[in-house]
Scaffold this motif. Structure first.
Motif, PDB file in Angstrom:
ATOM      1  N   VAL A  38       0.857  -1.178   0.000  1.00 16.96           N
ATOM      2  CA  VAL A  38       0.000   0.000   0.000  1.00 16.96           C
ATOM      3  C   VAL A  38       0.897   1.233   0.000  1.00 16.96           C
ATOM      4  N   PHE A  39       0.426   2.344  -0.557  1.00 21.49           N
ATOM      5  CA  PHE A  39       1.167   3.608  -0.588  1.00 21.49           C
ATOM      6  C   PHE A  39       2.538   3.469  -1.252  1.00 21.49           C
ATOM      7  N   TYR A  43       3.379  -3.530   3.917  1.00 22.30           N
ATOM      8  CA  TYR A  43       2.932  -3.530   5.305  1.00 22.30           C
ATOM      9  C   TYR A  43       3.003  -4.940   5.875  1.00 22.30           C
ATOM     10  N   LEU A  61      -7.165   0.273   4.680  1.00 20.95           N
ATOM     11  CA  LEU A  61      -6.010   0.886   4.025  1.00 20.95           C
ATOM     12  C   LEU A  61      -6.379   1.450   2.663  1.00 20.95           C
ATOM     13  N   VAL A  64      -7.629   4.983   2.932  1.00 19.33           N
ATOM     14  CA  VAL A  64      -6.544   5.948   3.111  1.00 19.33           C
ATOM     15  C   VAL A  64      -5.819   6.154   1.792  1.00 19.33           C
ATOM     16  N   ASP A  65      -5.579   5.070   1.075  1.00 16.90           N
ATOM     17  CA  ASP A  65      -4.912   5.142  -0.226  1.00 16.90           C
ATOM     18  C   ASP A  65      -5.684   6.035  -1.194  1.00 16.90           C
ATOM     19  N   SER A  69      -2.680   8.731  -1.497  1.00 17.19           N
ATOM     20  CA  SER A  69      -1.596   8.083  -2.221  1.00 17.19           C
ATOM     21  C   SER A  69      -1.209   8.841  -3.486  1.00 17.19           C
ATOM     22  N   ALA A 168       1.192  10.077   5.556  1.00 19.28           N
ATOM     23  CA  ALA A 168       0.137   9.125   5.176  1.00 19.28           C
ATOM     24  C   ALA A 168       0.397   7.723   5.712  1.00 19.28           C
ATOM     25  N   LYS A 169       1.653   7.271   5.684  1.00 18.11           N
ATOM     26  CA  LYS A 169       1.944   5.936   6.198  1.00 18.11           C
ATOM     27  C   LYS A 169       1.634   5.853   7.686  1.00 18.11           C
ATOM     28  N   TYR A 171      -0.493   7.732   9.289  1.00 15.04           N
ATOM     29  CA  TYR A 171      -1.938   7.798   9.443  1.00 15.04           C
ATOM     30  C   TYR A 171      -2.578   6.457   9.099  1.00 15.04           C
ATOM     31  N   GLY A 172      -2.046   5.768   8.094  1.00 13.77           N
ATOM     32  CA  GLY A 172      -2.548   4.445   7.756  1.00 13.77           C
ATOM     33  C   GLY A 172      -2.410   3.476   8.922  1.00 13.77           C
ATOM     34  N   CYS A 173      -1.282   3.534   9.616  1.00 12.94           N
ATOM     35  CA  CYS A 173      -1.097   2.711  10.813  1.00 12.94           C
ATOM     36  C   CYS A 173      -2.165   3.024  11.858  1.00 12.94           C
TER      37      CYS A 173
END
Length: 323
Positions: A38-39, A43, A61, A64-65, A69, A168-169, A171-173
């Protein structure tokens, strides 16, 4: 009266036995690891549960992408960068506001509009054709958070290129962590491209162990240290294999959005611990811009924990930490 006491004692015994059974059941549940991409990165998510949950994780995810992204042509960021006027979701506005707040707290060092400068200098370093002062001045007119105002309309346009890669990464977490908490999962480790959120214990019943890489010009997996964390987020920003030398000292390939030029300091890696990973991600990026002294000041001002690796006067690795 005696009957009432008997009933109370029986109820308490029921609660104790029930709690023990629930805890035993949780302890017996397996740890599951799911992996994917992702992104533009990978992951790995490990958690204690009966089901794989991969579909739920990838759905979270994917949302968010679709917002942030740079590798997704239909994402909100990509559409804005093409001059389109998408309606901004609450999620997008939330992360944008966090980016603005950290921009202010870092004196402009964290800036989601720095992409034009990074692209110019990154290409220049690779080809030894560095931009001159007039080119830098030209690009600087497109850099600065003040050039973006998404509050003026619900269908905004961006007058510059925006890039949420440095937040963003993380925030994805955070998004995946919220999903797992909603499912009452107590033990997990979420890692997206080096950004991490941990909760509870690892499969050995210990705090989670997160390795911090040693900055190196070689393709080495050597670790500088291992940090034990639980119920925290961690993000690392660094130039592990991308140095240049100036006056005999190692310097990082990081562009200062305030000046338009590469930074001139010795900080090589910044690991930040915070309550949420988006915050840790953004501050770690900013610290690579401002350098050791200002990073330490901002760590204190914002009540953060950090592990900083830098080159000392003898060009040897040195560490500052407040963990």
């Amino acid at each position: 009266m005696k009957m009432k006491r008997y009933l109370q004692a029986a109820f308490l015994l029921f609660l104790v036995v029930g709690t023990i059974l629930i805890l035993r059941q949780q302890q017996q549940r397996p740890y599951i690891t799911v992996k994917g991409s992702v992104f533009g990165t990978y992951y790995t998510i490990t958690y204690q549960h009966d089901d794989t949950l991969k579909a739920d994780i990838e759905e979270a995810l994917s949302k968010v992408d679709k917002e942030f992204s740079m590798f997704n042509d239909s994402s909100t960021v990509s559409r804005l960068n093409r001059g389109e006027r998408p309606t901004l979701s609450k999620e997008f506005q939330k992360v944008f506001q966090l980016a603005k707040d950290i921009n202010r707290k870092t004196d402009g060092a964290f800036d989601i509009t720095v992409a034009p400068l990074v692209n110019a200098w990154g290409f220049g370093f690779k080809n030894e054709q560095l931009p001159d002062s007039s080119q830098v001045d030209s690009l600087l007119q497109y850099v600065g958070m003040e050039k973006i105002d998404f509050t003026a309309t619900d269908r905004p346009t961006a007058t510059t290129q925006i890039d949420f890669s440095a937040i963003a990464k993380g925030y994805g977490c955070d998004v995946v962590a919220r999903l797992l908490r909603r499912l009452s999962i107590q033990n997990y480790m979420i890692e997206i491209g080096g950004e991490v959120v941990c909760r509870g214990k690892n499969p050995n019943g210990e705090a989670w162990h997160i390795g911090i890489s040693r900055p190196s010009e070689e393709n080495s997996e050597e670790l500088q240290t291992i940090i034990e964390i639980s119920d925290q987020a961690l993000a690392t920003s660094g130039n592990y294999r991308r140095f240049y030398y100036q006056d005999g000292q190692r310097r990082a390939h990081t562009i200062d959005p305030r000046t338009g030029y590469p930074v001139n300091h010795s900080l090589l890696s910044a690991t930040v611990l915070a309550d949420d990973c988006a915050t840790a991600d953004a501050f770690a990026t900013a610290f690579m811009v401002v350098g050791l002294d200002d990073a330490k000041r901002m760590i204190e001002e914002n009540n953060l924990k950090a592990y900083l690796i830098y080159a000392d006067e003898d060009n040897a690795y040195a560490v500052w930490e407040n963990l």
